[in-house]
Design an enzyme around this catalytic site. Structure first.
Site, PDB file in Angstrom:
ATOM      1  N   LYS A   1      -8.025  -7.826 -10.384  1.00  0.00           N
ATOM      2  CA  LYS A   1      -9.188  -7.899  -9.511  1.00  0.00           C
ATOM      3  C   LYS A   1     -10.156  -6.769  -9.827  1.00  0.00           C
ATOM      4  O   LYS A   1      -9.750  -5.676 -10.212  1.00  0.00           O
ATOM      5  CB  LYS A   1      -8.764  -7.800  -8.042  1.00  0.00           C
ATOM      6  CG  LYS A   1      -8.174  -9.072  -7.462  1.00  0.00           C
ATOM      7  CD  LYS A   1      -7.857  -8.920  -5.996  1.00  0.00           C
ATOM      8  CE  LYS A   1      -9.105  -8.819  -5.146  1.00  0.00           C
ATOM      9  NZ  LYS A   1      -8.824  -8.806  -3.696  1.00  0.00           N
TER      10      LYS A   1
ATOM     11  N   LYS B   1     -12.816  -0.614  -7.439  1.00  0.00           N
ATOM     12  CA  LYS B   1     -13.475   0.683  -7.565  1.00  0.00           C
ATOM     13  C   LYS B   1     -12.526   1.729  -8.131  1.00  0.00           C
ATOM     14  O   LYS B   1     -12.971   2.780  -8.600  1.00  0.00           O
ATOM     15  CB  LYS B   1     -13.985   1.154  -6.205  1.00  0.00           C
ATOM     16  CG  LYS B   1     -12.882   1.574  -5.247  1.00  0.00           C
ATOM     17  CD  LYS B   1     -13.429   2.077  -3.946  1.00  0.00           C
ATOM     18  CE  LYS B   1     -12.326   2.571  -3.027  1.00  0.00           C
ATOM     19  NZ  LYS B   1     -11.606   3.756  -3.560  1.00  0.00           N
TER      20      LYS B   1
ATOM     21  N   LYS C   1       0.817  -1.212   0.000  1.00  0.00           N
ATOM     22  CA  LYS C   1       0.000   0.000   0.000  1.00  0.00           C
ATOM     23  C   LYS C   1       0.852   1.264   0.000  1.00  0.00           C
ATOM     24  O   LYS C   1       0.477   2.271  -0.611  1.00  0.00           O
ATOM     25  CB  LYS C   1      -0.950   0.002   1.196  1.00  0.00           C
ATOM     26  CG  LYS C   1      -2.047  -1.047   1.098  1.00  0.00           C
ATOM     27  CD  LYS C   1      -3.050  -0.924   2.222  1.00  0.00           C
ATOM     28  CE  LYS C   1      -4.187  -1.921   2.049  1.00  0.00           C
ATOM     29  NZ  LYS C   1      -5.209  -1.794   3.099  1.00  0.00           N
TER      30      LYS C   1
END
Length: 345
Positions: free
Chosen positions: A207, A210, A115
């Site tokens: 994947k 959003k 991340k």
């Protein structure tokens, strides 16, 4: 919520635009767990702010996740649905665990590296220590089980390590308080079968997310029937017909994705789907999949929109859940403070 042998805790971040991947990968599991466990379902807004969130969007997204829980079948009267920031014990216990966990443990957390990326020096301190907050989320309620996917196994192992070290470090005061076997339980992973991994409708190697720029890559839970059908019919495929067995899906990520979505929505296996549709063209299969998806998802989207139109009712549900969560958490946090040696009024 009466005590039982198993207490399940799970949380979802309020990051907005819930999609089919969130529904099949997590929310359907939460619904199924209600039958056999006492469950706490938390909208983890403290976790969300490890990266900046627009305040108005954060409130909207918190309500949207709550609406998705309820619209999908989670019963907020039988189980506890709440947002994390309303129960201050999460943050208080996380600080204690910041002082129990070791730097070496956190340095091994692969999700932080993923991340934070290359610009790690500019990542928030919260992003670095959020595995300790995740441990606090679970242990604040003495949860015995946590549903985990592949990407969360490491965090559950850390929660177990923190619980064990706390029990060892404070063994004397824990024993004096009458907890001979340790104060915090070591939570177990709850295995509910292989999670449905939903991929992008435009690229079967990625994947569903959003964050993708094109809305055609995903099915949002709030999409209407026409939009769902359109996205499925325009989903990327290959020119070959469907195979008769799953081995024939190897090297065909888009085909495997659509078969997997059908199997998950129909609550069956990929093998069973291919027995029914082997040698079918994708145009035919997409028509059937579109009908199944709209039948299954349209009522959820409609109920979410109805709930989102009444934010006062959603907030009432979250307030009630927070009150009941406090009733479980506060005695555990109070005893934790006594064990550590804090003076309480």
């Amino acid at each position: 919520m009466a005590p039982t042998k198993t207490r399940v805790f799970s949380g979802v971040q309020p990051t907005g635009n819930l999609h089919l991947g969130n529904y099949l990968g997590a929310i359907t599991r939460f619904v199924a767990l209600q039958a056999e466990h006492d469950c706490l379902y938390c909208v983890v807004d403290l976790h969300a702010i490890t990266v900046f969130q627009d305040p108005d969007e954060l409130k909207h997204n918190t309500r949207e996740v709550t609406a998705a829980f309820i619209a999908s079948g989670i019963d907020p009267t039988r189980h506890i649905v709440f947002n994390q920031s309303q129960v201050s014990g999460h943050a208080e216990l996380a600080w204690i665990f910041n002082c129990v966990a070791r730097m070496g443990w956190l340095n091994r957390m692969t999700q932080f590296k993923e991340k934070a990326g290359k610009d790690r020096e500019n990542a928030s301190a919260g992003l670095y220590v959020y595995p300790n907050l995740m441990a606090a989320d679970i242990l604040l309620y003495h949860a015995t089980h946590v549903p985990v996917g592949e990407d969360q196994k490491q965090h559950l192992e850390l929660a177990r390590d923190i619980a064990q070290k706390f029990n060892n470090d404070f063994a004397g005061t824990i024993a004096r308080a009458g907890y001979d076997g340790g104060f915090f339980p070591l939570p177990e992973p709850l295995i509910t079968g292989p999670a449905t991994r939903v991929m992008s409708l435009r690229d079967g190697s990625k994947k569903m997310s959003k964050s993708e720029e094109s809305d055609m890559t995903r099915i949002n839970l709030t999409d209407d029937a026409d939009t769902i059908a359109k996205k499925i019919r325009k989903a990327k495929t290959d020119p070959e017909p469907l195979p008769f067995e799953t081995k024939g899906l190897e090297g065909r990520p888009e085909a495997e994705n659509l078969v997997g979505i059908y199997a998950a929505l129909a609550e069956t296996s990929k093998d069973a789907v291919l027995r029914d549709f082997g040698d079918a063209s994708f145009s035919k299969f997409k028509d059937v999949l579109a009908e199944l998806a709209t039948t299954r998802l349209t009522p959820i989207g409609g109920e979410m929109r109805r709930l989102m139109a009444d934010p006062v009712e959603i907030d009432r549900i979250l307030d009630d859940g927070a009150r009941r969560a406090h009733a479980l958490a506060d005695p555990i946090l109070a005893m934790t403070k006594d064990i550590v040696g804090f003076i309480r009024s």
